[in-house]
Design a protein around this motif. Sequence first.
Motif, mmCIF file in Angstrom:
data_model
loop_
_atom_site.group_PDB
_atom_site.id
_atom_site.type_symbol
_atom_site.label_atom_id
_atom_site.label_comp_id
_atom_site.label_asym_id
_atom_site.label_seq_id
_atom_site.Cartn_x
_atom_site.Cartn_y
_atom_site.Cartn_z
ATOM 1 N N ALA A 13 0.859 -1.190 0.000
ATOM 2 C CA ALA A 13 0.000 0.000 0.000
ATOM 3 C C ALA A 13 0.892 1.235 0.000
ATOM 4 N N ALA A 14 0.783 2.052 -1.059
ATOM 5 C CA ALA A 14 1.664 3.209 -1.225
ATOM 6 C C ALA A 14 0.847 4.495 -1.310
ATOM 7 N N THR A 15 1.185 5.450 -0.459
ATOM 8 C CA THR A 15 0.498 6.744 -0.431
ATOM 9 C C THR A 15 1.483 7.837 -0.815
ATOM 10 N N ARG A 16 1.148 8.628 -1.804
ATOM 11 C CA ARG A 16 2.058 9.670 -2.296
ATOM 12 C C ARG A 16 2.021 10.865 -1.346
ATOM 13 N N ASN A 17 3.195 11.194 -0.775
ATOM 14 C CA ASN A 17 3.196 12.291 0.207
ATOM 15 C C ASN A 17 4.459 13.137 0.199
ATOM 16 N N SER A 18 5.367 12.918 -0.764
ATOM 17 C CA SER A 18 6.578 13.741 -0.801
ATOM 18 C C SER A 18 7.151 13.773 -2.215
ATOM 19 N N LYS A 19 8.298 14.433 -2.363
ATOM 20 C CA LYS A 19 8.945 14.556 -3.661
ATOM 21 C C LYS A 19 9.820 13.336 -3.950
ATOM 22 N N PRO A 20 10.135 13.089 -5.233
ATOM 23 C CA PRO A 20 11.035 11.983 -5.577
ATOM 24 C C PRO A 20 12.371 12.089 -4.845
ATOM 25 N N SER A 21 12.980 10.932 -4.558
ATOM 26 C CA SER A 21 14.206 10.881 -3.770
ATOM 27 C C SER A 21 15.338 10.207 -4.552
ATOM 28 N N ARG A 22 16.415 10.940 -4.812
ATOM 29 C CA ARG A 22 17.575 10.366 -5.499
ATOM 30 C C ARG A 22 18.274 9.339 -4.612
ATOM 31 N N GLU A 23 18.231 9.543 -3.301
ATOM 32 C CA GLU A 23 18.863 8.611 -2.378
ATOM 33 C C GLU A 23 18.236 7.225 -2.485
ATOM 34 N N GLN A 24 16.905 7.178 -2.671
ATOM 35 C CA GLN A 24 16.225 5.894 -2.809
ATOM 36 C C GLN A 24 16.621 5.195 -4.104
ATOM 37 N N VAL A 25 16.895 5.980 -5.148
ATOM 38 C CA VAL A 25 17.347 5.402 -6.420
ATOM 39 C C VAL A 25 18.725 4.765 -6.237
ATOM 40 N N LYS A 26 19.631 5.461 -5.544
ATOM 41 C CA LYS A 26 20.972 4.927 -5.279
ATOM 42 C C LYS A 26 20.884 3.652 -4.441
ATOM 43 N N GLU A 27 20.011 3.675 -3.455
ATOM 44 C CA GLU A 27 19.846 2.509 -2.586
ATOM 45 C C GLU A 27 19.369 1.307 -3.392
ATOM 46 N N TYR A 28 18.463 1.554 -4.333
ATOM 47 C CA TYR A 28 17.968 0.474 -5.190
ATOM 48 C C TYR A 28 19.087 -0.085 -6.067
ATOM 49 N N GLU A 29 19.924 0.786 -6.626
ATOM 50 C CA GLU A 29 21.030 0.325 -7.471
ATOM 51 C C GLU A 29 22.001 -0.548 -6.667
ATOM 52 N N ASN A 30 22.286 -0.150 -5.435
ATOM 53 C CA ASN A 30 23.163 -0.952 -4.574
ATOM 54 C C ASN A 30 22.513 -2.294 -4.223
ATOM 55 N N TYR A 31 21.226 -2.275 -4.069
ATOM 56 C CA TYR A 31 20.465 -3.489 -3.748
ATOM 57 C C TYR A 31 20.581 -4.502 -4.886
ATOM 58 N N LYS A 32 20.476 -4.039 -6.123
ATOM 59 C CA LYS A 32 20.610 -4.927 -7.283
ATOM 60 C C LYS A 32 21.991 -5.582 -7.318
ATOM 61 N N LYS A 33 23.024 -4.787 -7.059
ATOM 62 C CA LYS A 33 24.381 -5.326 -7.082
ATOM 63 C C LYS A 33 24.576 -6.372 -5.978
ATOM 64 N N SER A 34 24.020 -6.097 -4.810
ATOM 65 C CA SER A 34 24.198 -6.996 -3.667
ATOM 66 C C SER A 34 23.598 -8.369 -3.916
ATOM 67 N N PHE A 35 22.439 -8.398 -4.591
ATOM 68 C CA PHE A 35 21.740 -9.669 -4.778
ATOM 69 C C PHE A 35 21.923 -10.257 -6.170
ATOM 70 N N GLY A 36 22.600 -9.535 -7.043
ATOM 71 C CA GLY A 36 22.948 -10.095 -8.339
ATOM 72 C C GLY A 36 21.785 -10.280 -9.293
ATOM 73 N N PHE A 37 20.910 -9.265 -9.399
ATOM 74 C CA PHE A 37 19.845 -9.331 -10.401
ATOM 75 C C PHE A 37 19.863 -8.053 -11.226
ATOM 76 N N SER A 38 19.347 -8.141 -12.446
ATOM 77 C CA SER A 38 19.488 -7.028 -13.393
ATOM 78 C C SER A 38 18.414 -5.963 -13.258
ATOM 79 N N GLY A 39 17.308 -6.293 -12.589
ATOM 80 C CA GLY A 39 16.233 -5.318 -12.437
ATOM 81 C C GLY A 39 14.880 -5.975 -12.583
ATOM 82 N N ILE A 40 13.819 -5.180 -12.509
ATOM 83 C CA ILE A 40 12.454 -5.677 -12.688
ATOM 84 C C ILE A 40 11.745 -4.821 -13.731
ATOM 85 N N LYS A 41 10.610 -5.281 -14.192
ATOM 86 C CA LYS A 41 9.893 -4.571 -15.254
ATOM 87 C C LYS A 41 9.533 -3.148 -14.843
ATOM 88 N N LEU A 42 9.152 -2.949 -13.578
ATOM 89 C CA LEU A 42 8.778 -1.607 -13.124
ATOM 90 C C LEU A 42 9.926 -0.626 -13.345
#
Length: 278
Positions: A236-265
């Motif tokens: 359940a996601a409620t929109r309440n703030s501006k986009p976050s570059r930090e969250q994008v970086k965190e996601y990129e690090n997450y992909k590297k840690s678990f060894g997957f290329s990404g998801i369709k979203l």
Amino acid sequence: MTEQRPHNRDKNYRIRKESAFLKALAVSNTAGEIKPSMYNKYRQICRFTEIFMERIERTQAIKQKRVKVLDIGSGKGYLTFAIYDQLAEAGLNPKTDGVDTRPEMVNLCNDAAEVCGFSNLAFHNMKAEDFFEGYYDAIIALHACDTATDDALFYGIKSKSKLIVCAPCCQNEVLKDLQKSDAQSRKFISHGLFLQKQADIITDNSRAMLLRSQGYQVDVIDFISTEHTQKNTLIAATRNSKPSREQVKEYENYKKSFGFSGIKLEKLMRNEGLLPPA
């Protein structure tokens, strides 16, 4: 000996058992009683609606003259009808659309909507990616299989919907990457079932991270599973703030840690310019 009391089936659920749409969808009988075989479905409908209404009431949508909702992969329309019914009872003048690829389901739901007098509820026979009719305040998708959940999330993000509620089903995209991965996290998992569970968790966590990157507050909730799947995670996601570059970086690090290329979203968001190029 203490007397064992039967399970209390008369709990005060949010949706009235005699509601017309429950009869039209064969959840209840003509006397307004929930059919024994449909009681779990009734509980699921009530629980989903409770979660949805709690969150839509937190948004500015309740101050509007009309609330628009889109259900992607609407199926037999249980939740679509329930949300329409509850928004109407709350005086929020709903406009609700359901999208599904099965014509028999679409016809059944449109006939039931007419019987119930739900004049602003309509169902459309098409793929989610082919349906775009502008902004919706809320996007819902219950057990949309595989990447259909990503289509629903992307529609909501692209439209900047106030609320997105999805219950993901079978996820196989990340699993294929994990099966080929030599990441450290992969080396200790020898059973295929555990790997599938890990892929499910990674996929849903990725979705949550990408939603947060676009300014959504994300809650992950235990839901009521169905006869079709035992998976019971609700995002359940409620929109309440501006986009976050930090969250994008965190996601990129997450992909590297678990060894997957990404998801369709992620791919959909990059194509739309919502994420920087890979």
